[in-house]
Design a protein around this motif. Sequence first.
Motif, PDB file in Angstrom:
ATOM      1  N   ASP A  37      53.950  22.273  28.218  1.00  0.00           N
ATOM      2  CA  ASP A  37      54.472  21.116  28.932  1.00  0.00           C
ATOM      3  C   ASP A  37      55.013  21.554  30.289  1.00  0.00           C
ATOM      4  OD1 ASP A  37      56.885  22.320  28.424  1.00  0.00           O
ATOM      5  OD2 ASP A  37      57.548  20.826  26.921  1.00  0.00           O
ATOM      6  N   GLU A  38      55.692  20.631  30.924  1.00  0.00           N
ATOM      7  CA  GLU A  38      56.194  20.930  32.266  1.00  0.00           C
ATOM      8  C   GLU A  38      57.270  21.989  32.277  1.00  0.00           C
ATOM      9  OE1 GLU A  38      58.379  17.506  30.468  1.00  0.00           O
ATOM     10  OE2 GLU A  38      56.301  18.107  30.733  1.00  0.00           O
ATOM     11  N   ASN A  39      57.810  22.261  31.105  1.00  0.00           N
ATOM     12  CA  ASN A  39      58.808  23.319  30.997  1.00  0.00           C
ATOM     13  C   ASN A  39      58.193  24.647  30.576  1.00  0.00           C
ATOM     14  OD1 ASN A  39      61.075  21.594  31.595  1.00  0.00           O
ATOM     15  ND2 ASN A  39      60.794  20.722  29.524  1.00  0.00           N
ATOM     16  N   GLY A  40      56.877  24.648  30.393  1.00  0.00           N
ATOM     17  CA  GLY A  40      56.188  25.889  30.006  1.00  0.00           C
ATOM     18  C   GLY A  40      56.319  26.224  28.529  1.00  0.00           C
ATOM     19  N   ILE A  41      56.555  25.221  27.688  1.00  0.00           N
ATOM     20  CA  ILE A  41      56.658  25.447  26.244  1.00  0.00           C
ATOM     21  C   ILE A  41      55.885  24.354  25.514  1.00  0.00           C
ATOM     22  CG2 ILE A  41      58.875  26.640  26.373  1.00  0.00           C
ATOM     23  CD1 ILE A  41      60.189  24.029  25.476  1.00  0.00           C
TER      24      ILE A  41
ATOM     25  N   ILE B  38      49.145  22.361  33.919  1.00  0.00           N
ATOM     26  CA  ILE B  38      50.014  21.634  34.849  1.00  0.00           C
ATOM     27  C   ILE B  38      50.036  22.384  36.186  1.00  0.00           C
ATOM     28  CG2 ILE B  38      52.376  20.858  35.277  1.00  0.00           C
ATOM     29  CD1 ILE B  38      52.720  20.534  32.293  1.00  0.00           C
ATOM     30  N   PRO B  39      49.593  21.782  37.308  1.00  0.00           N
ATOM     31  CA  PRO B  39      49.598  22.468  38.618  1.00  0.00           C
ATOM     32  C   PRO B  39      51.019  22.629  39.148  1.00  0.00           C
ATOM     33  CG  PRO B  39      48.968  20.185  38.906  1.00  0.00           C
ATOM     34  CD  PRO B  39      49.066  20.401  37.433  1.00  0.00           C
ATOM     35  N   PRO B  40      51.238  23.678  39.979  1.00  0.00           N
ATOM     36  CA  PRO B  40      52.582  23.844  40.565  1.00  0.00           C
ATOM     37  C   PRO B  40      52.880  22.725  41.600  1.00  0.00           C
ATOM     38  CG  PRO B  40      51.060  25.381  41.572  1.00  0.00           C
ATOM     39  CD  PRO B  40      50.288  24.678  40.468  1.00  0.00           C
ATOM     40  N   VAL B  41      54.148  22.508  41.940  1.00  0.00           N
ATOM     41  CA  VAL B  41      54.597  21.500  42.904  1.00  0.00           C
ATOM     42  C   VAL B  41      55.246  22.217  44.097  1.00  0.00           C
ATOM     43  CG1 VAL B  41      56.080  19.492  43.304  1.00  0.00           C
ATOM     44  CG2 VAL B  41      54.927  19.799  41.090  1.00  0.00           C
ATOM     45  N   ILE B  42      54.772  21.963  45.313  1.00  0.00           N
ATOM     46  CA  ILE B  42      55.327  22.625  46.508  1.00  0.00           C
ATOM     47  C   ILE B  42      55.858  21.577  47.496  1.00  0.00           C
ATOM     48  CG2 ILE B  42      53.764  24.589  46.232  1.00  0.00           C
ATOM     49  CD1 ILE B  42      52.136  23.482  48.577  1.00  0.00           C
ATOM     50  N   SER B  43      56.764  22.047  48.448  1.00  0.00           N
ATOM     51  CA  SER B  43      57.270  21.190  49.524  1.00  0.00           C
ATOM     52  C   SER B  43      57.414  22.038  50.807  1.00  0.00           C
ATOM     53  CB  SER B  43      58.605  20.550  49.153  1.00  0.00           C
ATOM     54  OG  SER B  43      59.577  21.555  48.955  1.00  0.00           O
ATOM     55  N   CYS B  44      57.149  21.447  51.980  1.00  0.00           N
ATOM     56  CA  CYS B  44      57.217  22.177  53.267  1.00  0.00           C
ATOM     57  C   CYS B  44      58.459  21.720  54.047  1.00  0.00           C
ATOM     58  CB  CYS B  44      55.966  21.898  54.099  1.00  0.00           C
ATOM     59  SG  CYS B  44      54.429  22.490  53.304  1.00  0.00           S
ATOM     60  N   VAL B  45      59.058  22.636  54.887  1.00  0.00           N
ATOM     61  CA  VAL B  45      60.238  22.338  55.697  1.00  0.00           C
ATOM     62  C   VAL B  45      59.986  22.800  57.149  1.00  0.00           C
ATOM     63  CG1 VAL B  45      61.804  22.455  53.759  1.00  0.00           C
ATOM     64  CG2 VAL B  45      61.305  24.518  55.044  1.00  0.00           C
ATOM     65  N   ASP B  46      60.525  22.087  58.102  1.00  0.00           N
ATOM     66  CA  ASP B  46      60.434  22.486  59.510  1.00  0.00           C
ATOM     67  C   ASP B  46      61.443  23.597  59.786  1.00  0.00           C
ATOM     68  OD1 ASP B  46      58.509  20.551  59.940  1.00  0.00           O
ATOM     69  OD2 ASP B  46      60.022  19.020  60.482  1.00  0.00           O
TER      70      ASP B  46
ATOM     71  N   ILE C  17      57.604  27.317  52.816  1.00  0.00           N
ATOM     72  CA  ILE C  17      57.270  26.565  51.608  1.00  0.00           C
ATOM     73  C   ILE C  17      58.419  26.635  50.625  1.00  0.00           C
ATOM     74  CG2 ILE C  17      55.652  26.355  49.677  1.00  0.00           C
ATOM     75  CD1 ILE C  17      53.562  27.670  51.463  1.00  0.00           C
ATOM     76  N   ASP C  18      58.793  25.513  50.139  1.00  0.00           N
ATOM     77  CA  ASP C  18      59.821  25.452  49.070  1.00  0.00           C
ATOM     78  C   ASP C  18      59.117  24.980  47.809  1.00  0.00           C
ATOM     79  OD1 ASP C  18      62.007  25.322  47.552  1.00  0.00           O
ATOM     80  OD2 ASP C  18      62.867  23.519  48.537  1.00  0.00           O
ATOM     81  N   ALA C  19      58.804  25.906  46.934  1.00  0.00           N
ATOM     82  CA  ALA C  19      58.048  25.579  45.725  1.00  0.00           C
ATOM     83  C   ALA C  19      58.997  25.081  44.662  1.00  0.00           C
ATOM     84  CB  ALA C  19      57.291  26.796  45.243  1.00  0.00           C
TER      85      ALA C  19
END
Length: 375
Positions: free
Chosen positions: A277-281, A346-354, A373-375
Amino acid sequence: VTVEDTVPPVAICQDVTVDAAGNCEGNAAPEAFDEDSFDPDGDDLIFSLDQTGPFPLGTTDLVLTVSDGQEEVTCDVSITVEDNTQPVITCEDIDVFLDENGEAVIANDDAITSITDNCTDSMSLTGPFTIGGGNARTFGCRDVCNPRTSMGIATDESDNTDTCTYVATTFDTVRPILICPTMVTAFLDEMGADTVTNSEIGFAASDNCGTSGPIARIIGGNGNRRFFCDDVGMSFDRQFYVDDVNGNQSDTCTVSIEVRDTLAPVISCISDTIYLDENGIVSDAPGENVSIIEDNCPPMSVVGDPLAIFTCDQLGVNEFNGVTRIDESGNESEPCDFTVTVLDTIPPVISCVDTTIFLDDNGLADYCDFELIDA
């Protein structure tokens, strides 16, 4: 004038044979020894013997005197006493009981009640006489229910005989012997049932004349007993007896019948794929991958292993080898293998910052892309 008779009679004598009377003696009058004596003068003759009877069995020598009253003459004679009287024998019907060997022997005095004879004060019941041709008679199992008529023959010392008949009825009252095994086991088949017949129990029976058959009889039921899964682990006591060919019944014996299920179940293993699952279990019960597909005694179910937690460390194929199951009767199945494949989908989730970077005196700046990148 005196007239004298001086002419003697003429003696013509004869020997005499007589039958013995009840006291085994015989007698005869003197005249019986005269054959045709006469007196020349015509006088009457007078006969006399030198011995007075009665006389015993056999021949006795005597002297017969023949007289005309004045003169007499003698002659030698004999008397023979013969026993021509039959003895008297009486019989009675008897019951004959066979022994443990299926035999019985009767003696003379078992069937003869008395023997009397004129020349024997008391003839012994042990002889001299015969029963049916012999001094004893043997009876066996073949004589049961077949009364037999036999003859008693009494013979005295003079070979005079008398006979009587009697009926000997043979009985077998000896009970047969039945030996039972203490315990018999009924093994359920693939249909969850078993029939135990009396003939399969293994009785041992013996009797002096033979039993009515090889199969003992059960008390309180028929000759067969059928057992099912509900009887597993239980023991049933049954009492048996056996009859012999003449209707005698043995003592009862008890057999305990134990019911067992010894057939192992057949299981099936199914491989499975599970996902983190999303928690890896992810939780899973591997035991649910095993099922009993065939067993003679339901329920055909097993309790699975406890829930197991799979994590990223178990990613990939996890093998479960040599898995077995035990049914309610304790029979263990053949093993089977299965796998549980753990996947991470489940693919990883990433976010970008200036960000702002500043060049140094050389017109350079040190910065990594991942810092953006803030993963």
